[in-house]
Scaffold this active site. Sequence first.
Site, PDB file in Angstrom:
ATOM      1  N   THR A  63      -2.435  -9.481   4.128  1.00  0.00           N
ATOM      2  CA  THR A  63      -2.468  -8.303   3.256  1.00  0.00           C
ATOM      3  C   THR A  63      -1.361  -7.301   3.609  1.00  0.00           C
ATOM      4  O   THR A  63      -0.886  -7.269   4.758  1.00  0.00           O
ATOM      5  CB  THR A  63      -3.847  -7.606   3.412  1.00  0.00           C
ATOM      6  N   ASP A  64      -1.003  -6.463   2.642  1.00  0.00           N
ATOM      7  CA  ASP A  64      -0.028  -5.399   2.920  1.00  0.00           C
ATOM      8  C   ASP A  64      -0.626  -4.305   3.804  1.00  0.00           C
ATOM      9  O   ASP A  64       0.109  -3.481   4.358  1.00  0.00           O
ATOM     10  CB  ASP A  64       0.524  -4.801   1.618  1.00  0.00           C
ATOM     11  N   GLU A  65      -1.965  -4.293   3.934  1.00  0.00           N
ATOM     12  CA  GLU A  65      -2.602  -3.204   4.693  1.00  0.00           C
ATOM     13  C   GLU A  65      -2.244  -3.239   6.172  1.00  0.00           C
ATOM     14  O   GLU A  65      -2.441  -2.253   6.880  1.00  0.00           O
ATOM     15  CB  GLU A  65      -4.122  -3.248   4.517  1.00  0.00           C
ATOM     16  N   TYR A 102     -10.723  -3.461   9.078  1.00  0.00           N
ATOM     17  CA  TYR A 102     -10.305  -4.641   8.290  1.00  0.00           C
ATOM     18  C   TYR A 102      -8.836  -4.949   8.540  1.00  0.00           C
ATOM     19  O   TYR A 102      -8.476  -6.078   8.902  1.00  0.00           O
ATOM     20  CB  TYR A 102     -10.551  -4.388   6.790  1.00  0.00           C
ATOM     21  N   LYS A 144      -6.960  -8.221  10.377  1.00  0.00           N
ATOM     22  CA  LYS A 144      -5.982  -9.077   9.698  1.00  0.00           C
ATOM     23  C   LYS A 144      -4.647  -9.047  10.452  1.00  0.00           C
ATOM     24  O   LYS A 144      -3.973 -10.069  10.581  1.00  0.00           O
ATOM     25  CB  LYS A 144      -5.769  -8.619   8.253  1.00  0.00           C
TER      26      LYS A 144
HETATM   27  P1  NAD Z   1     -13.467 -12.442  -0.846  1.00  0.00           P
HETATM   28  O1  NAD Z   1     -14.243 -11.534   0.032  1.00  0.00           O
HETATM   29  O2  NAD Z   1     -13.661 -12.394  -2.332  1.00  0.00           O
HETATM   30  O3  NAD Z   1     -13.712 -13.965  -0.411  1.00  0.00           O
HETATM   31  C1  NAD Z   1     -13.681 -14.378   0.926  1.00  0.00           C
HETATM   32  C2  NAD Z   1     -14.243 -15.794   0.995  1.00  0.00           C
HETATM   33  O4  NAD Z   1     -14.156 -16.236   2.359  1.00  0.00           O
HETATM   34  C3  NAD Z   1     -15.719 -15.895   0.600  1.00  0.00           C
HETATM   35  O5  NAD Z   1     -15.911 -17.007  -0.257  1.00  0.00           O
HETATM   36  C4  NAD Z   1     -16.442 -16.076   1.928  1.00  0.00           C
HETATM   37  O6  NAD Z   1     -17.648 -16.828   1.823  1.00  0.00           O
HETATM   38  C5  NAD Z   1     -15.399 -16.784   2.748  1.00  0.00           C
HETATM   39  N1  NAD Z   1     -15.553 -16.564   4.195  1.00  0.00           N
HETATM   40  C6  NAD Z   1     -15.683 -15.374   4.833  1.00  0.00           C
HETATM   41  N2  NAD Z   1     -15.801 -15.573   6.164  1.00  0.00           N
HETATM   42  C7  NAD Z   1     -15.727 -16.913   6.364  1.00  0.00           C
HETATM   43  C8  NAD Z   1     -15.760 -17.743   7.517  1.00  0.00           C
HETATM   44  N3  NAD Z   1     -15.924 -17.218   8.738  1.00  0.00           N
HETATM   45  N4  NAD Z   1     -15.620 -19.077   7.361  1.00  0.00           N
HETATM   46  C9  NAD Z   1     -15.480 -19.622   6.122  1.00  0.00           C
HETATM   47  N5  NAD Z   1     -15.458 -18.892   4.997  1.00  0.00           N
HETATM   48  C10 NAD Z   1     -15.576 -17.543   5.111  1.00  0.00           C
HETATM   49  O7  NAD Z   1     -11.944 -12.175  -0.476  1.00  0.00           O
HETATM   50  P2  NAD Z   1     -10.619 -12.214  -1.381  1.00  0.00           P
HETATM   51  O8  NAD Z   1     -10.424 -10.893  -1.995  1.00  0.00           O
HETATM   52  O9  NAD Z   1     -10.643 -13.424  -2.206  1.00  0.00           O
HETATM   53  O10 NAD Z   1      -9.520 -12.364  -0.237  1.00  0.00           O
HETATM   54  C11 NAD Z   1      -9.100 -13.642   0.213  1.00  0.00           C
HETATM   55  C12 NAD Z   1      -8.052 -13.463   1.283  1.00  0.00           C
HETATM   56  O11 NAD Z   1      -6.939 -12.759   0.745  1.00  0.00           O
HETATM   57  C13 NAD Z   1      -8.533 -12.646   2.483  1.00  0.00           C
HETATM   58  O12 NAD Z   1      -8.005 -13.241   3.649  1.00  0.00           O
HETATM   59  C14 NAD Z   1      -7.929 -11.271   2.250  1.00  0.00           C
HETATM   60  O13 NAD Z   1      -7.692 -10.614   3.472  1.00  0.00           O
HETATM   61  C15 NAD Z   1      -6.646 -11.617   1.547  1.00  0.00           C
HETATM   62  N6  NAD Z   1      -6.106 -10.599   0.642  1.00  0.00           N
HETATM   63  C16 NAD Z   1      -6.901 -10.051  -0.327  1.00  0.00           C
HETATM   64  C17 NAD Z   1      -6.362  -9.117  -1.222  1.00  0.00           C
HETATM   65  C18 NAD Z   1      -7.200  -8.502  -2.307  1.00  0.00           C
HETATM   66  O14 NAD Z   1      -6.738  -7.592  -2.985  1.00  0.00           O
HETATM   67  N7  NAD Z   1      -8.417  -8.953  -2.544  1.00  0.00           N
HETATM   68  C19 NAD Z   1      -5.024  -8.745  -1.089  1.00  0.00           C
HETATM   69  C20 NAD Z   1      -4.241  -9.329  -0.083  1.00  0.00           C
HETATM   70  C21 NAD Z   1      -4.792 -10.256   0.762  1.00  0.00           C
HETATM   71  O1  TDX Z   2     -15.651   3.095  -5.259  1.00  0.00           O
HETATM   72  C1  TDX Z   2     -14.452   3.150  -4.917  1.00  0.00           C
HETATM   73  N1  TDX Z   2     -13.707   4.275  -5.184  1.00  0.00           N
HETATM   74  C2  TDX Z   2     -12.413   4.431  -4.811  1.00  0.00           C
HETATM   75  O2  TDX Z   2     -11.787   5.460  -5.068  1.00  0.00           O
HETATM   76  C3  TDX Z   2     -13.799   2.056  -4.225  1.00  0.00           C
HETATM   77  C4  TDX Z   2     -14.560   0.807  -3.896  1.00  0.00           C
HETATM   78  C5  TDX Z   2     -12.475   2.218  -3.864  1.00  0.00           C
HETATM   79  N2  TDX Z   2     -11.802   3.375  -4.127  1.00  0.00           N
HETATM   80  C6  TDX Z   2     -10.395   3.495  -3.705  1.00  0.00           C
HETATM   81  C7  TDX Z   2     -10.086   3.107  -2.279  1.00  0.00           C
HETATM   82  C8  TDX Z   2      -8.689   2.539  -2.379  1.00  0.00           C
HETATM   83  O3  TDX Z   2      -7.726   3.576  -2.296  1.00  0.00           O
HETATM   84  O4  TDX Z   2      -9.668   2.563  -4.515  1.00  0.00           O
HETATM   85  C9  TDX Z   2      -8.627   1.923  -3.780  1.00  0.00           C
HETATM   86  C10 TDX Z   2      -8.873   0.430  -3.788  1.00  0.00           C
HETATM   87  O5  TDX Z   2     -10.035   0.188  -3.008  1.00  0.00           O
HETATM   88  P1  TDX Z   2     -10.577  -1.297  -2.771  1.00  0.00           P
HETATM   89  O6  TDX Z   2     -10.747  -1.971  -4.088  1.00  0.00           O
HETATM   90  O7  TDX Z   2     -11.743  -1.224  -1.836  1.00  0.00           O
HETATM   91  O8  TDX Z   2      -9.314  -2.006  -2.090  1.00  0.00           O
HETATM   92  P2  TDX Z   2      -8.454  -1.632  -0.779  1.00  0.00           P
HETATM   93  O9  TDX Z   2      -9.225  -0.831   0.183  1.00  0.00           O
HETATM   94  O10 TDX Z   2      -7.149  -1.073  -1.251  1.00  0.00           O
HETATM   95  O11 TDX Z   2      -8.241  -3.118  -0.188  1.00  0.00           O
HETATM   96  C11 TDX Z   2      -7.963  -4.231  -1.085  1.00  0.00           C
HETATM   97  O12 TDX Z   2      -6.607  -4.536  -1.128  1.00  0.00           O
HETATM   98  C12 TDX Z   2      -6.024  -5.145   0.000  1.00  0.00           C
HETATM   99  C13 TDX Z   2      -8.764  -5.472  -0.682  1.00  0.00           C
HETATM  100  O13 TDX Z   2     -10.138  -5.148  -0.611  1.00  0.00           O
HETATM  101  C14 TDX Z   2      -8.264  -6.051   0.610  1.00  0.00           C
HETATM  102  O14 TDX Z   2      -8.959  -7.254   0.916  1.00  0.00           O
HETATM  103  C15 TDX Z   2      -6.804  -6.352   0.464  1.00  0.00           C
HETATM  104  O15 TDX Z   2      -6.275  -6.820   1.665  1.00  0.00           O
END
Ligand code: NAD
Ligand code: TDX
Length: 360
Positions: free
Chosen positions: A132-134, A158, A162
């Site tokens: 992630t960019d975080e 988190y 990562k």
């Molecule tokens: P998500 O929470 O929707 O899904 C995560 C999946 O991983 C689930 O199906 C869960 O059951 C599985 N999982 C969790 N722990 C596990 C373990 N110990 N062993 C096996 N499976 C496990 O997450 P997502 O949003 O799809 O994110 C996927 C990946 O991408 C993550 O690594 C996250 O850090 C990264 N990522 C997410 C975003 C975003 O915006 N959602 C952005 C950048 C990177």
């Molecule tokens: O109820 C809300 N109100 C609100 O203002 C929630 C849930 C979030 N927010 C804000 C927090 C953040 O600034 O919105 C922005 C986005 O929040 P999230 O959807 O929780 O995402 P973020 O915290 O940015 O992280 C996401 O992007 C990077 C994913 O959850 C991560 O897994 C990924 O790595």
Amino acid sequence: MIVVTGGAGFIGSNFILDWLARSREPVLNLDALTYAANPANLRAIANDARHVFVRADIRDRDAVSALLAAHRPRAVLNFAAESHVDRSIHGPAEFVSANLDGVFSLLEAARAYWEGLPAAERDAFRLLQVSTDEVYGSLRADDPPFTETTPYAPNSPYSASKAGADHLVRAWCHTYGLPTLTTNCSNNYGPHQFPEKLVPLTIVSALAGRPLPIYGDGSNVRDWLFVEDHCAALRRVLEAGRPGETYNIGGGGERSNLQVVRMLCRLLDELSPRADGRSYAAQIRFVADRPGHDARYAINADKLRQELGWQPAHGFEEGMRRTVAWYLANREWVEQVQTGAYRAWMETHYARRATQEEMA
Ligand code: NAD
Ligand code: TDX
């Protein structure tokens, strides 16, 4: 055969559907099925023999080793993680365990498997860590976007977990020669995202007549990318990325949270108007800020564009429109994920985030 971990979650399930639509190569999907997983995400490929699902935890090294030995994949893509920043604030232990110990365990299983491969297969093997960019921390308004050389400065449990995992991946490549790739992507949105994250939370809460919570003043900026564009970038990095390298993924989609929520309300007003004719924006509530809330993320993806020729295919409004349309067309999915466990989270979520008016 490729292995996808976390393939029942948001991005992993989109990746598998995308992969099987474009390639004949089978996928072994290894997922622990946490609260964030949803087998319904994979319903479209329920009868596709190229998709093999195994419930397993990446921390279970014996199970992962046995699966690698049995299926002999040419690549492992690690999506498995605890992914929600708010949950990491309230319960960091599971994040350190799944995201850091989990990656350590996966790396050791992958290394043992890789060391046992014949030379040609060893060269071709890849372990791709989806990050992630975080990990880069927070930007000020006038800072340039993150590049691959921006120092890591994670701020939440988190992002720290990562970041630690990314460092392990780097070390396993540097020390043992394991051919790894790391991608750092910005915020994704699209179908199948669990409604605890901003975009699906807003859509689902709006339709249910609940408040739309915006942390602080809504000025925090995220760099939004449609999930299909992330999947396309991952395919390209797997195909042509150089082992040991990291690649930023992002589409120049910077928006404040308030802009995002207002756009979602506008799209909902158009596609599913409220019975009383008012805008869903009337449900917006400014609530207490997230502790340690990062002000801004922005990605410079020049390396990926220039080296590997990737570019996003979806504009922000078009991607958001498709996302809203998907949630409207999949009410059953939305109902099904709002189980008792989801309701319990929502209750604590709303209780913790009493509105600023209420707190005053
Ligand atoms: P998500 O929470 O929707 O899904 C995560 C999946 O991983 C689930 O199906 C869960 O059951 C599985 N999982 C969790 N722990 C596990 C373990 N110990 N062993 C096996 N499976 C496990 O997450 P997502 O949003 O799809 O994110 C996927 C990946 O991408 C993550 O690594 C996250 O850090 C990264 N990522 C997410 C975003 C975003 O915006 N959602 C952005 C950048 C990177
Ligand atoms: O109820 C809300 N109100 C609100 O203002 C929630 C849930 C979030 N927010 C804000 C927090 C953040 O600034 O919105 C922005 C986005 O929040 P999230 O959807 O929780 O995402 P973020 O915290 O940015 O992280 C996401 O992007 C990077 C994913 O959850 C991560 O897994 C990924 O790595």
